[in-house]
Design a protein around this motif. Structure first.
Motif, PDB file in Angstrom:
ATOM      1  N   PHE A  18      -0.701  10.293  -5.295  1.00 56.83           N
ATOM      2  CA  PHE A  18      -0.339   8.971  -6.011  1.00 56.83           C
ATOM      3  C   PHE A  18      -1.277   8.054  -5.487  1.00 56.83           C
ATOM      4  O   PHE A  18      -1.993   8.168  -4.522  1.00 56.83           O
ATOM      5  CB  PHE A  18       1.152   8.664  -5.993  1.00 56.83           C
ATOM      6  N   ALA A  19      -1.530   6.920  -6.254  1.00 64.75           N
ATOM      7  CA  ALA A  19      -2.349   5.692  -5.972  1.00 64.75           C
ATOM      8  C   ALA A  19      -1.401   4.712  -6.119  1.00 64.75           C
ATOM      9  O   ALA A  19      -0.793   4.465  -7.334  1.00 64.75           O
ATOM     10  CB  ALA A  19      -3.466   5.538  -6.575  1.00 64.75           C
ATOM     11  N   ALA A  20      -1.381   3.722  -5.150  1.00 60.39           N
ATOM     12  CA  ALA A  20      -0.475   2.426  -5.067  1.00 60.39           C
ATOM     13  C   ALA A  20      -1.498   1.061  -5.306  1.00 60.39           C
ATOM     14  O   ALA A  20      -2.498   1.163  -4.542  1.00 60.39           O
ATOM     15  CB  ALA A  20       0.352   2.460  -4.130  1.00 60.39           C
ATOM     16  N   TYR A  21      -1.223   0.589  -6.579  1.00 61.30           N
ATOM     17  CA  TYR A  21      -2.109  -0.481  -6.658  1.00 61.30           C
ATOM     18  C   TYR A  21      -1.302  -1.679  -7.413  1.00 61.30           C
ATOM     19  O   TYR A  21      -0.884  -1.503  -8.585  1.00 61.30           O
ATOM     20  CB  TYR A  21      -3.415  -0.007  -7.613  1.00 61.30           C
ATOM     21  N   ARG A  22      -1.638  -3.011  -6.802  1.00 60.77           N
ATOM     22  CA  ARG A  22      -0.979  -3.979  -7.983  1.00 60.77           C
ATOM     23  C   ARG A  22      -2.518  -4.818  -8.497  1.00 60.77           C
ATOM     24  O   ARG A  22      -3.177  -5.150  -7.400  1.00 60.77           O
ATOM     25  CB  ARG A  22      -0.296  -5.043  -7.085  1.00 60.77           C
ATOM     26  N   ASN A  23      -2.436  -5.178  -9.775  1.00 63.57           N
ATOM     27  CA  ASN A  23      -3.484  -5.682 -10.361  1.00 63.57           C
ATOM     28  C   ASN A  23      -3.219  -7.128 -10.049  1.00 63.57           C
ATOM     29  O   ASN A  23      -2.046  -7.526 -10.017  1.00 63.57           O
ATOM     30  CB  ASN A  23      -3.604  -5.527 -11.816  1.00 63.57           C
ATOM     31  N   PRO A  24      -4.273  -8.027  -9.932  1.00 59.22           N
ATOM     32  CA  PRO A  24      -3.948  -9.501  -9.779  1.00 59.22           C
ATOM     33  C   PRO A  24      -3.198 -10.282 -10.867  1.00 59.22           C
ATOM     34  O   PRO A  24      -3.317 -10.014 -11.859  1.00 59.22           O
ATOM     35  CB  PRO A  24      -5.523 -10.005  -9.826  1.00 59.22           C
ATOM     36  N   GLY A  25      -2.213 -10.677 -10.227  1.00 57.73           N
ATOM     37  CA  GLY A  25      -1.180 -11.234 -11.056  1.00 57.73           C
ATOM     38  C   GLY A  25      -0.153 -10.483 -11.913  1.00 57.73           C
ATOM     39  O   GLY A  25       0.760 -10.887 -12.574  1.00 57.73           O
ATOM     40  N   GLY A  26      -0.339  -9.027 -11.424  1.00 48.62           N
ATOM     41  CA  GLY A  26       0.655  -8.142 -12.082  1.00 48.62           C
ATOM     42  C   GLY A  26       1.651  -7.549 -11.208  1.00 48.62           C
ATOM     43  O   GLY A  26       1.881  -7.832  -9.989  1.00 48.62           O
ATOM     44  N   ALA A  27       2.213  -6.455 -12.006  1.00 51.07           N
ATOM     45  CA  ALA A  27       3.316  -5.835 -11.078  1.00 51.07           C
ATOM     46  C   ALA A  27       2.788  -4.703 -10.325  1.00 51.07           C
ATOM     47  O   ALA A  27       1.397  -4.333 -10.465  1.00 51.07           O
ATOM     48  CB  ALA A  27       4.416  -5.298 -11.892  1.00 51.07           C
ATOM     49  N   MET A  28       3.343  -4.289  -9.296  1.00 53.82           N
ATOM     50  CA  MET A  28       2.841  -3.139  -8.320  1.00 53.82           C
ATOM     51  C   MET A  28       3.242  -1.866  -9.126  1.00 53.82           C
ATOM     52  O   MET A  28       4.528  -1.644  -9.273  1.00 53.82           O
ATOM     53  CB  MET A  28       3.647  -3.377  -7.062  1.00 53.82           C
ATOM     54  N   HIS A  29       2.241  -1.066  -9.046  1.00 54.72           N
ATOM     55  CA  HIS A  29       2.754   0.138  -9.991  1.00 54.72           C
ATOM     56  C   HIS A  29       2.121   1.229  -8.699  1.00 54.72           C
ATOM     57  O   HIS A  29       0.931   1.204  -8.113  1.00 54.72           O
ATOM     58  CB  HIS A  29       1.545   0.312 -11.145  1.00 54.72           C
ATOM     59  N   LEU A  30       2.820   2.375  -9.106  1.00 50.31           N
ATOM     60  CA  LEU A  30       2.515   3.734  -8.620  1.00 50.31           C
ATOM     61  C   LEU A  30       1.890   4.585  -9.656  1.00 50.31           C
ATOM     62  O   LEU A  30       2.829   4.885 -10.531  1.00 50.31           O
ATOM     63  CB  LEU A  30       3.720   4.367  -7.719  1.00 50.31           C
ATOM     64  N   HIS A  31       0.790   5.136  -9.471  1.00 51.06           N
ATOM     65  CA  HIS A  31      -0.010   5.811 -10.477  1.00 51.06           C
ATOM     66  C   HIS A  31       0.012   7.335  -9.882  1.00 51.06           C
ATOM     67  O   HIS A  31      -0.075   7.561  -8.851  1.00 51.06           O
ATOM     68  CB  HIS A  31      -1.487   5.479 -10.769  1.00 51.06           C
ATOM     69  N   LEU A  32       0.007   8.134 -10.970  1.00 55.98           N
ATOM     70  CA  LEU A  32      -0.186   9.516 -10.678  1.00 55.98           C
ATOM     71  C   LEU A  32      -1.869   9.576 -10.329  1.00 55.98           C
ATOM     72  O   LEU A  32      -2.620   9.138 -11.137  1.00 55.98           O
ATOM     73  CB  LEU A  32       0.144  10.650 -11.842  1.00 55.98           C
ATOM     74  N   ALA A  33      -2.134  10.331  -9.096  1.00 53.24           N
ATOM     75  CA  ALA A  33      -3.474  10.068  -8.790  1.00 53.24           C
ATOM     76  C   ALA A  33      -4.498  10.736  -9.901  1.00 53.24           C
ATOM     77  O   ALA A  33      -5.496  10.233 -10.142  1.00 53.24           O
ATOM     78  CB  ALA A  33      -3.718  10.701  -7.562  1.00 53.24           C
TER      79      ALA A  33
END
Length: 338
Positions: free
Chosen positions: A149-164
């Motif tokens: 997976f990849a964990a990333y929060r876009n500036p000003g956005g929600a924290m998302h966990l992505h399938l890598a």
């Protein structure tokens, strides 16, 4: 019992410092991440322990497939049964490519592996790196489902966990990441993880950490002259497509701008030509039909980054066109979209 997490530092902005207006990797910046995490999350920090390694430390724009081999070898040299999960810190420039590679190679990993990055050096109060790292720790500690997976929060956005395997490259002129089709796997908040879609069954493959050294990647644009490319020594060509799964098949402005002519040149030299990305559909544009009729092979239903990583592995791991095609068609790491 505390959960032991392996942290693999590889450099990138999350492992960098800004000094005199220049951002560059720092030997101690990655370890400062662990200190920042312990200070900002003392309660959670009491429930986990960290083991760390740094197989290399580079700005990710300098990434080469040989770094992938070093990363994989360093991880596999350890007894992974002693870890609840793995966190890999990585730069943003090539994050999506490494994410796809790790997802595909570690498709049988029995513990979660989560990639984390930062849009700015950690000393910058605007940086999202610590939040991304915190999400990764919480996923490993509280959920623990195997996968990459990849964990990333876009500036000003929600924290998302992505399938890598579905992470797209960072959007230009910004620091935003999205999953293919804008469908992240989960959203993370103080309430925990909210999962947005189930994980389908996978087709596991045992792979060697070997990658083709002779894959040519071509991106389309108006006026692309295919006669500018030399095919000497190529194992294969991967041709990117416009969003509708198309590329130029017109010779109106000259045959040198026609991908069909280039496909014929590849065929004459015995060089496979692969196309991606495109979603399979009963209806397709005439240009797509023409490319398939010209002998190009479509890598259906996955991002360009996943297609690239998968083809790099396929060309080095399998000896026959049939075995390569079977691997490309299998959903190995949830890379297939619908």
């Amino acid at each position: 019992m505390k959960k032991n997490i392996l942290v693999v530092f590889t450099g990138g902005t999350i492992g960098s410092k800004s000094e005199a207006g220049t951002i560059n990797t720092s030997a101690d910046a990655g370890f400062a991440l662990l200190q920042r995490y312990r200070q900002s999350h003392p309660d959670i920090a009491e429930t986990v322990t960290f083991s760390s390694m740094q197989p290399f430390g580079i700005l990710s724009e300098n990434l080469h497939p040989s770094h992938w081999r070093s990363m994989v070898s360093a991880i596999e040299a350890l007894d992974l049964a002693s870890f609840a999960g793995i966190i890999v810190t990585h730069g943003t420039d090539t994050l999506a490519f490494s994410a796809a590679m790790l997802a595909l190679y570690f498709n049988r990993l029995p513990i979660p592996l989560v990639l984390v990055s930062s849009d700015k050096p950690l000393a910058d109060p605007r940086a999202n790196g610590l939040d991304n790292f915190s999400c990764a720790v919480s996923y490993i500690r509280d959920i623990g489902t195997a996968g990459v997976f990849a964990a990333y929060r876009n500036p000003g956005g929600a924290m998302h966990l992505h399938l890598a395997s579905r992470l797209a490259s960072c959007l230009p002129l910004g620091s935003d990441f999205i999953s293919a089709q804008s469908r992240p796997y989960a959203t993370y908040s103080f309430d925990g993880f909210e999962f947005h879609h189930p994980l389908p069954a996978r087709s596991p493959y045992a792979l060697k950490p070997d990658f083709s050294k002779k894959l040519l990647v071509i991106r389309p644009y108006p006026g692309l002259n295919y006669r500018d490319f030399r095919l000497d020594g190529c194992d294969a060509v991967l041709h990117d497509l416009y969003h509708s799964g198309t590329a130029c098949v017109s010779a109106e402005a000259g045959a040198q701008y026609n991908l069909i002519e280039f496909a014929a040149a590849c065929r004459q030299r015995g060089i496979p030509l692969y196309l991606a990305p495109a979603l399979y559909s009963d209806d397709a544009y005439a240009s797509t039909r023409a490319l398939l009729a010209a002998g190009a092979e479509m890598i259906w239903n996955m991002s360009l980054e996943a297609a690239y990583a998968k083809l790099m592995l396929a060309l080095a791991n399998f000896g026959s066109p049939q075995a390569i095609s079977a691997f490309l068609s299998a959903d190995v790491a949830w890379e297939h979209l619908s």
